[in-house]
Design a protein around this motif. Structure first.
Motif, mmCIF file in Angstrom:
data_model
loop_
_atom_site.group_PDB
_atom_site.id
_atom_site.type_symbol
_atom_site.label_atom_id
_atom_site.label_comp_id
_atom_site.label_asym_id
_atom_site.label_seq_id
_atom_site.Cartn_x
_atom_site.Cartn_y
_atom_site.Cartn_z
ATOM 1 N N ALA B 407 0.845 -1.208 0.000
ATOM 2 C CA ALA B 407 0.000 0.000 0.000
ATOM 3 C C ALA B 407 0.875 1.250 0.000
ATOM 4 O O ALA B 407 0.567 2.239 -0.678
ATOM 5 N N ALA B 408 1.986 1.217 0.756
ATOM 6 C CA ALA B 408 2.892 2.378 0.764
ATOM 7 C C ALA B 408 3.467 2.603 -0.629
ATOM 8 O O ALA B 408 3.567 3.727 -1.119
ATOM 9 N N THR B 410 2.083 1.733 -3.481
ATOM 10 C CA THR B 410 1.011 2.261 -4.326
ATOM 11 C C THR B 410 0.871 3.769 -4.149
ATOM 12 O O THR B 410 0.769 4.518 -5.125
ATOM 13 N N LEU B 411 0.879 4.218 -2.896
ATOM 14 C CA LEU B 411 0.702 5.646 -2.647
ATOM 15 C C LEU B 411 1.911 6.435 -3.125
ATOM 16 O O LEU B 411 1.771 7.535 -3.660
ATOM 17 N N ALA B 412 3.109 5.869 -2.948
ATOM 18 C CA ALA B 412 4.313 6.557 -3.425
ATOM 19 C C ALA B 412 4.256 6.733 -4.939
ATOM 20 O O ALA B 412 4.594 7.794 -5.478
ATOM 21 N N ALA B 414 1.514 6.859 -6.745
ATOM 22 C CA ALA B 414 0.465 7.839 -7.035
ATOM 23 C C ALA B 414 0.986 9.259 -6.825
ATOM 24 O O ALA B 414 0.573 10.189 -7.511
ATOM 25 N N GLU B 415 1.878 9.437 -5.881
ATOM 26 C CA GLU B 415 2.448 10.766 -5.621
ATOM 27 C C GLU B 415 3.727 11.011 -6.428
ATOM 28 O O GLU B 415 4.392 12.030 -6.248
ATOM 29 N N LEU B 417 6.636 9.692 -6.175
ATOM 30 C CA LEU B 417 7.853 9.752 -5.364
ATOM 31 C C LEU B 417 8.515 8.380 -5.450
ATOM 32 O O LEU B 417 8.318 7.496 -4.617
ATOM 33 N N GLU B 418 9.291 8.231 -6.520
ATOM 34 C CA GLU B 418 9.820 6.929 -6.909
ATOM 35 C C GLU B 418 10.733 6.320 -5.844
ATOM 36 O O GLU B 418 10.632 5.124 -5.540
ATOM 37 N N HIS B 420 10.765 6.787 -2.695
ATOM 38 C CA HIS B 420 9.951 6.311 -1.576
ATOM 39 C C HIS B 420 9.488 4.878 -1.843
ATOM 40 O O HIS B 420 9.614 3.994 -0.999
#
Lengths: 433, 433
Positions: B407-408, B410-412, B414-415, B417-418, B420
């Motif tokens: 999940a982290a 996925t969110l990275a 989406a933002e 922030l590769e 991350h």
């Protein structure tokens, strides 16, 4: 290449002091422009918001369309891929669970004189959350600000988020939905902060404003502070990693880069007891910079503000960590808890090899809004406390007043505050009648 | 005479809104002067302090005499009358007992995925307390600032207090002693704030500055905020009394005057369900003004900012109290606790007829440094929390990372922030190998 420092070298103290003093931020002086924008919004309300939004975001609104209607939010949220939605929901649930534990207790007690004392916590009635537009428009930040506000019991939570050229970020709106945000306005910049602080025909004023933003937003928050509460003024992000040689250089390199990629002014520092490991990490950073999409940003940050500090012992590492007072601190040693217990100043600590800082940015549970620029020496990350305030309570009985009144009268006389003393004396006289 | 308002009158809303909007403070624009003073102290250290102290306080010091030596403090303390000393000691003991209960707990727990989460509180390392000189040099304020700092665990607590014409206030120094203050410097104004924030040869810098002061001190605190932490910027004092007709008008009049006598800009308001009682209180105020030593100050405050508001019900009183969000609120009704429970915004509440606000100023136990000017809507009085900060803690296990990592990631993504995402992915790949 970043700086290499070693505590065994004679020039260490000067080099380290220099590292600490690096000015990592260009803050352009936008204060006059911001003062003018705030004055405009106070004088002309919605009309000013409409004009300023057309000028800065190239979007034509009317007072009726400043707020994004629920149906429009629904439609945008429906377009979010299920995996993103599930990730946001999991993040929100974990952030909520962590912050629910922060809720402080009300207390009342009766002391040995019979006086009842205590305090009571109440939420801020209305809060405003500033969400940046464009590249730094992060749904995770919406959750980190909005969830604690709602856990604290804030009744009305308004979000402002600019939509440059009319483009809204569906994930940001979905994060608002999941967190229970009550109103979303498509405005940004100093004008959004002014609207939240002073109110317009369409935007009711709030009591507290939180959330990150550019130099204009930061200057506006400083200006409205006092009229409303604000959270911290955040600077560029930072990470400090303390690692012994028994770690994967690749993990550490990626953790350093995950701060560096935020901003050219971000700062990533490795403190290690093992010089060879330090060199291996620096090499791994260079290797990743060859392929990282945000290599230009991350590379500039690492080159200008990054550092590898070799220390003789973990004792030295603790001392250096306290002087840096980092926003994020990873501890990758044999017994990270023991080392963490000795650290005095850090925003958030991540323990052991399976806790990359990125987990904390999204989904660990603790807040990712944290003190930067050494302010962890005196301040904390965002929490439910930022949306609560404490009212103290006291009730004296006649007996307690008899016991304490004379000392209060003595001190009032010493401070030459006669009416203070008389307000006590009149009651003591009544009791002694 | 103060304003008389009544909620049954058609003009009430406008009159009450006017009362709320009264600008009660002249804040002269001293910002340029303060900026120059801070720059002087930063550039020339002790030499600047010596010069500025001679100019503003008419005292000739040297770098060696900036700090008041222990023997000099001893000698001044020895001259304090025993009754004053006992009163200060009793006050300190009660303030300490109250604030010890505020100490928050550290927490760590393991969640259902095996992740360990929590937080830890640590004190600010060094704090500075500004104490005004002259008329507003209050030993009670020393206790209210210094005791919570020491309860929080602050190691080094430095006081600055100007000694105009070389005159020190023995009670202030005794309060420093009783509270455990570590260092006392005889400097004041913006130069003292600058010295505490940036340090000089003789004054080591601190991390947090608290305490009241004049416009120069307030402007200096605003300027150094960010470099160090500060407490609130306090405005003129306020009291709101909610009373039914079943009270002694004289008690209430004296309570109103005990705020009014602080400052011509102070504000005292009575809200009552009984118009005749309101008139009786106003008459009692006038009577006391005939003999009160500080009648000129108290009279001006009462005339310009005082008010008696007659309401139809206690429900209306609650509503009005929340709109005022007073620093001090006295509740003098049949069931004050029940009414207090309905109030959302107030700095401190004093319950029942035997709890004059002056008890809280000196000896009740709760802090008397409280939010003014309606800031109780979003902020709290001084407490041990002002001298503590929270570090969050997280530790993932391999299992927790397996559960949360995707999940982290996925969110990275989406933002965008590769790094991350990669910092999580590298570890998941290792676990899955």
């Amino acid at each position: 290449m970043p700086q290499f420092l070693s505590t065994i070298e004679p020039g260490f103290e000067a080099a380290f002091a220099h590292l600490l003093s690096l000015k990592r931020e260009d803050s352009p002086d936008v204060d006059a422009a911001v003062a003018a924008i705030i004055a405009e919004v106070r004088a002309r309300g919605d009309a000013a918001l409409v004009e300023l939004t057309e000028r800065f975001d190239r979007v034509r609104l009317t007072p009726e369309t400043l707020r994004i209607p629920e149906e429009e939010i629904d439609a945008l949220c429906a377009a979010v891929p299920p995996a993103d939605r599930q990730a946001l929901e999991l993040a929100a649930a974990r952030i909520r669970a962590y912050h629910e534990r922060q809720m402080p207790e009300d207390e009342t007690w009766t002391d040995d004189l019979g006086a009842t004392l205590g305090w009571r916590w109440t939420p801020v009635s209305a809060a405003g959350l500033y969400v940046p537009g464009g590249l730094a428009s992060y749904p995770s930040s919406v959750l980190m600000n909005a969830v604690p506000a709602k856990v604290a019991g804030v009744k009305r939570l308004a979000v402002t988020v600019p939509t440059p050229d009319g483009v809204a970020n569906p994930l940001v709106l979905l994060a608002c939905r999941i967190a229970g945000v009550d109103e979303v306005f498509r405005i940004g910049g100093a004008q959004a902060v002014a609207a939240l602080a002073y109110g317009t025909e369409s935007v009711r004023p709030v009591d507290k404003i939180t959330g990150p933003g550019n130099a204009y937003v930061a200057a506006a928050k400083r200006r409205v502070f006092g009229k409303v509460g604000i959270d911290m003024i955040a600077g560029p992000s930072e990470i400090l990693v303390i690692a012994d040689g028994d770690n994967d250089p690749d993990f550490v390199a990626l953790d350093l880069l995950s701060q560096a990629e935020h901003d050219e002014s971000a700062q990533s520092i490795l403190v290690t007891t093992d010089a060879a490991f330090g060199r291996a990490v620096a090499q791994a950073v260079e290797r990743h910079l060859e392929t990282l999409p945000r290599a230009a940003i991350a590379g500039a940050s690492w080159r200008d503000f990054g550092a590898v500090v070799v220390v003789r012992s973990l004792d030295e590492a603790v001392e250096i960590a306290d002087r840096i007072a980092a926003e994020h601190l990873e501890i990758l040693t044999a017994d990270p808890e023991a080392l963490a217990a000795r650290i005095q100043h850090a925003g958030a600590i991540f323990l052991g090899p399976w806790t990359p800082e990125a987990i904390g940015d999204y989904i660990g549970g603790p807040n990712h809004v944290l003190p930067t620029a050494r302010t962890a020496r005196f301040s904390s990350g965002l929490s439910v406390m930022d949306f609560l305030k404490r009212t103290t309570l006291s009730r004296m009985t006649p007996e307690a007043l008899r016991a304490l009144g004379p000392a209060a009268e003595t001190l009032a006389q010493a401070e030459r505050l006669e009416a203070h003393g008389l307000s006590v004396r009149a009651r003591l006289d009544r009791l002694n009648r």
